[in-house]
Design a protein around this motif. Structure first.
Motif: not given
Length: 384
Positions: A351-357
């Motif tokens: 699982v890879v979650v992108e950290a939103l700005p």
């Protein structure tokens, strides 16, 4: 009253538990598939006549009912998927040979039941149509055993009974419907005093076999004792022979077969062998099944049928709380090397979650315990 409160015995399934349920659901369906069982998805709601035909009183009172606003007819929310599978076999598929069907979906019940004590079990099952021999009963029971072992239950106890025994005794004693139903309830509870009271007005020879049923439970010796104390009718002899065959074919170092001749669960629904699976750590049956040849006749096409079902949520109870699978937190960037790294990890199942700005980072809420970070010009996975 709080608007967000759910009805009693109805609950949300949160992410960790939902992920575990879905993982096992897929594994079980794959197991059914490689054994030749084809997946069907019946509707949640049907007209009551179709949903309950041939199923008996117990399922009727367990079924939520609503009025169809289009037709004014009474509809039911399914409390069991088995009758729907029988309808599909009888009318939608119309196979001339053997059909093997499986299903996985929520059912709704008016009262909580099963190991999970819920009104919304996640029911999975497999049904075999078009074969009346003991071989199909054994196939279904072996598949049930494999399914439960897949869920982590390595030592199982399969309890077997046969409704033909009580049916034969009832016919010989010429019981009326009410007396028959009262006797079923007393036998299910093994209430010897109640059974004796209910048969007191029968001929003396007809009384003792019903009383004997309350004691006929245990290992293989039960069948030998039944031969000695029950009437020697063709129906009873065949039932005992079928149960002996089941024991011989199912017993193994990891499976113990027991018998309970007073077990009459679904008497008006089942027509032959009935069985239940138990395991250490569980207070009740994990899976239930049996032969129900008469249900297809209710749909206008008589077909021999046998199958089993289980509540997946209840079956997973003994595994303890579900653990969240932790993932990797990645920055948002158009860097081609980063995007390649993210897609590679996801292709591997990570699982890879992108950290939103500008969004606050709470690793536990995001279920991440690692980060993607650039080190010496290369993207690397590092512990938080």
């Amino acid at each position: 009253m709080h608007n967000w409160l759910l009805p009693e015995y109805i609950e949300d399934v949160l992410p960790a538990e939902a992920a575990r349920l879905e993982s096992y659901r897929r594994q079980l369906l794959d197991l059914f598939r490689v054994h030749g069982y084809q997946y069907v998805m019946p509707p949640m709601m049907e007209y009551v006549e179709s949903l309950l035909t041939g199923t008996g009183h117990d399922l009727d009172i367990a079924t939520f009912k609503v009025v169809d606003q289009l037709t004014g007819r009474l509809m039911g929310l399914r409390a069991d998927t088995t009758p729907q599978a029988a309808r599909i076999d009888a009318h939608m598929l119309n196979h001339q040979g053997v059909s093997r069907l499986c299903y996985a979906g929520t059912v709704l019940r008016t009262k909580p039941d099963g190991l999970a004590r819920t009104r919304e079990p996640l029911q999975m099952g497999a049904e075999l149509y078009g074969h009346a021999g003991i071989e199909s009963d054994i196939e279904v029971q072996r598949l049930m055993i494999k399914a439960l072992q897949l869920l982590g239950m390595q030592t199982l106890f399969v309890d077997v009974s046969h409704v033909a025994i009580f049916a034969s005794l009832s016919h010989m004693a010429q019981l009326e419907t009410q007396q028959e139903e009262e006797l079923q309830a007393a036998l299910h509870c093994k209430d010897v005093a109640r059974v004796k009271a209910l048969v007191a007005n029968l001929p003396v020879k007809a009384q003792q076999p019903f009383i004997d049923l309350t004691h006929l439970h245990g290992g293989i010796e039960v069948l030998e004792n039944a031969h000695d104390c029950l009437p020697d009718t063709p129906e009873i002899a065949q039932a005992l022979q079928e149960m002996a065959a089941i024991a011989a074919r199912l017993r193994s170092p990891s499976v113990e077969v027991t018998f309970d001749l007073s077990e009459l669960r679904g008497y008006h629904y089942h027509s032959g062998l009935v069985f239940a699976a138990y395991a250490k750590g569980y207070a009740g049956p994990i899976a239930l099944g049996g032969r129900y040849d008469e249900v297809g006749a209710a749909f206008g096409r008589a077909r021999p049928a046998t199958g089993f079902s289980l509540d997946l949520r209840g079956a997973l109870l003994a595994l303890g709380p579900a653990q969240t699978s932790m993932g990797v937190l990645a920055p948002v960037s158009d860097d081609p090397a980063l995007q390649t790294m993210i897609e590679t990890l996801r292709a591997e199942g990570t699982v890879v979650v992108e950290a939103l700005p500008e969004a606050p980072v709470h690793y536990s809420e995001l279920a991440c315990d690692r980060i993607l970070q650039k080190v010496d010009g290369c993207w690397q996975v590092l512990a938080v």
